[in-house]
Design a protein around this motif. Structure first.
Motif, short mmCIF file in Angstrom:
data_model
loop_
_atom_site.label_atom_id
_atom_site.label_comp_id
_atom_site.label_asym_id
_atom_site.label_seq_id
_atom_site.Cartn_x
_atom_site.Cartn_y
_atom_site.Cartn_z
N SER A 1 0.80 -1.23 0.03
CA SER A 1 -0.13 -0.16 -0.01
C SER A 1 1.01 1.16 -0.09
N LEU A 2 2.10 1.42 0.60
CA LEU A 2 3.08 2.39 0.64
C LEU A 2 3.41 2.56 -0.87
N PHE A 3 3.67 1.52 -1.82
CA PHE A 3 4.15 1.68 -3.06
C PHE A 3 3.17 2.04 -3.86
N ILE A 4 1.59 1.89 -3.63
CA ILE A 4 0.64 2.02 -4.27
C ILE A 4 0.27 3.68 -4.14
N VAL A 5 0.19 4.05 -2.85
CA VAL A 5 -0.05 5.49 -2.67
C VAL A 5 0.96 6.36 -3.31
N ARG A 6 2.29 5.76 -3.37
CA ARG A 6 3.44 6.87 -3.70
C ARG A 6 3.05 7.35 -5.35
N GLY A 7 2.76 6.45 -5.98
CA GLY A 7 2.29 7.04 -7.49
C GLY A 7 0.98 7.42 -7.79
N ILE A 8 0.20 7.81 -6.71
CA ILE A 8 -1.11 8.14 -6.70
C ILE A 8 -1.33 9.50 -7.51
N SER A 9 -2.31 9.49 -8.47
CA SER A 9 -2.84 10.74 -9.10
C SER A 9 -4.11 10.58 -9.53
N LEU A 10 -4.74 11.86 -9.65
CA LEU A 10 -6.34 11.65 -10.19
C LEU A 10 -6.32 11.75 -11.65
N LYS A 11 -5.36 12.31 -12.50
CA LYS A 11 -5.60 12.56 -14.04
C LYS A 11 -5.18 11.20 -14.40
N ARG A 12 -3.99 10.66 -14.08
CA ARG A 12 -3.44 9.32 -14.86
C ARG A 12 -3.34 8.17 -13.77
N PRO A 13 -4.22 7.63 -13.15
CA PRO A 13 -4.23 6.59 -12.37
C PRO A 13 -3.38 5.46 -12.91
N THR A 14 -2.68 5.06 -11.72
CA THR A 14 -1.79 3.70 -12.15
C THR A 14 -2.78 2.52 -12.04
N ARG A 15 -2.04 1.36 -12.53
CA ARG A 15 -2.88 0.30 -12.60
C ARG A 15 -3.39 -0.41 -11.18
N TRP A 16 -2.34 -0.27 -10.32
CA TRP A 16 -2.69 -0.69 -8.89
C TRP A 16 -3.57 0.29 -8.06
N GLN A 17 -3.36 1.34 -8.43
CA GLN A 17 -4.49 2.27 -7.70
C GLN A 17 -5.76 1.98 -8.20
N ILE A 18 -6.13 1.63 -9.46
CA ILE A 18 -7.40 1.42 -10.24
C ILE A 18 -7.89 -0.03 -9.45
N ILE A 19 -6.91 -0.97 -9.24
CA ILE A 19 -7.26 -2.14 -8.63
C ILE A 19 -7.68 -2.07 -7.08
N LEU A 20 -6.90 -0.89 -6.39
CA LEU A 20 -7.56 -0.89 -4.83
C LEU A 20 -8.83 -0.22 -4.81
N GLU A 21 -8.77 0.95 -5.65
CA GLU A 21 -10.25 1.71 -5.69
C GLU A 21 -11.53 0.92 -6.08
N GLY A 22 -11.21 0.09 -7.07
CA GLY A 22 -12.19 -0.79 -7.72
C GLY A 22 -12.73 -1.49 -6.44
#
Lengths: 237, 138
Positions: free
Chosen positions: A40-61
């Protein structure tokens, strides 16, 4: 843990004052926690609203799906305790699925570990109820509709409350433990004649059970909270 | 359905006297051996301990756990089938409510499955963590 049926290459950090099986379970629980924390630390580091990363989408989903399920199950306001429920879900899910890694044992295949998780829910339920409808209304809810029968209702409701952590504990334990024993027995039968890595075929089946049990372990506390706080009752009346 | 149940019950009823006769035979054998050599009293006490044979003990545990799991599976299968059938009928009648019905169905199935899991836990305790095994084996 049952003697005579080794599940895998079990290893444990030698903590003083713990038996070997407890060391194994404790170590694997620590591994699960570290896995969740670091990822979760690694996911949170690359978080962004405009260009969400792959793992961010998985977690948010995942979180959105859980919130929607809770809202659908107990009506509006159901996703109020999403942090607690979602952390239970993610922890139990990773704990169920970590036995896929060779050498790791599911920490959820231990009765004591599951009892600790269930006791969190057990103590959180009246707290949520009192926070929402107040102590007086909470007691009134417990007493039942008729005043004359209130002692009987109170005793019955309290006994029902105590049976919940037991059923939560034994459900998770029985499912995960039974699955591990099944895999061990089938592996033993297959390796009697010639070594066949049949575990590779059977392990994907454990994915389904692990996921469903984690979902149930997250959904049942939601329903308990709803019962304690009286959500969804206004809609039916 | 009723036929299968009666057949299983009959088999169970038939298997009980069979195990009993086996136990009696074993006991009588030990009695014969001791009666032939009951010069000392110590040997009779040994025979009294030997009446409770470990083979019969483990056999009865195996039979009991297998039957317990089978009966639990029968009950869980029937009730889960009923729940699934009514959920599918409800979805066919009202396809737009399928999400809600699915969650309720999963909950019901899990509650039913818990009863079978309780039986599994009891069977596991009987087989692997029986507290009375140390008295039999010694």
């Amino acid at each position: 843990m049952i003697e005579g049926l080794p599940v895998g290459l079990e290893f444990g950090i030698p903590f003083p004052g713990l038996g070997f099986q407890d060391q194994v379970i404790f170590t694997n629980a620590l591994i699960v926690m570290a896995l969740i924390f670091i990822s979760s630390l690694f996911i949170v580091r690359g978080i962004s609203l405009k260009r969400p990363t792959r793992w961010q989408i998985i977690l948010e989903g995942t979180l959105n799906w859980l919130a929607n399920t809770m809202e659908e199950t107990i009506g509006s306001g159901g996703s109020r305790y999403l942090p607690l429920i979602a952390s239970l879900f993610i922890y139990v899910l990773v704990g169920n699925l970590i036995s896929i890694i060779p050498g790791c044992v599911s920490p959820t295949s231990n009765l004591t570990h599951n009892l600790a998780l269930a006791l969190i829910v057990f103590f959180a339920t009246p707290v949520v109820g009192i926070m929402h409808i107040g102590f007086k209304n909470f007691l009134k809810h417990r007493m039942g509709p008729v005043l004359a029968l209130s002692p009987l209702f109170f005793v019955l409701e309290t006994i029902g409350e105590f049976s919940r952590p037991v059923s939560l504990t034994i459900r998770l334990f029985g499912n995960i433990r039974g699955e591990e024993i099944l895999i061990a027995v089938i592996n033993k039968i297959a390796s009697m004649i010639y070594y066949i890595p049949i575990t590779v075929v059977i392990l994907p089946l454990t994915l389904i059970t692990g996921f469903v049990q984690a979902f149930i372990f997250a959904l049942l506390p939601t329903i308990y909270f709803a019962g304690a706080a009286g959500w969804g009752e206004e809609e039916h009346k | 359905m009723r036929k299968a149940l009666t057949i299983t019950l009959l088999i169970m009823m038939l298997s009980i006297p069979a195990t009993l006769t086996l136990a009696q035979e074993e006991a009588s054998e030990t009695e014969v051996t001791t009666h032939s050599a009951d010069i000392k009293q110590e040997k009779t006490t040994e025979a009294e301990e030997g009446e409770f044979s470990p083979i019969i003990y483990f056999m009865s545990i195996a039979v009991a756990s297998a039957f317990a799991m089978a009966i639990a599976a029968i009950g869980a299968a029937i009730s889960q089938a009923r729940a699934a059938v009514s959920a599918m009928e409800a979805v066919a009648r009202q396809p737009e409510a399928s999400g809600k019905i699915q969650i309720q169905m999963i909950l019901a199935l899990v509650f039913i499955e818990t009863l079978a899991i309780y039986t599994l836990v009891v069977v596991l305790i009987l087989l692997f963590a029986n507290p009375f095994t140390k008295y039999v084996v010694g």
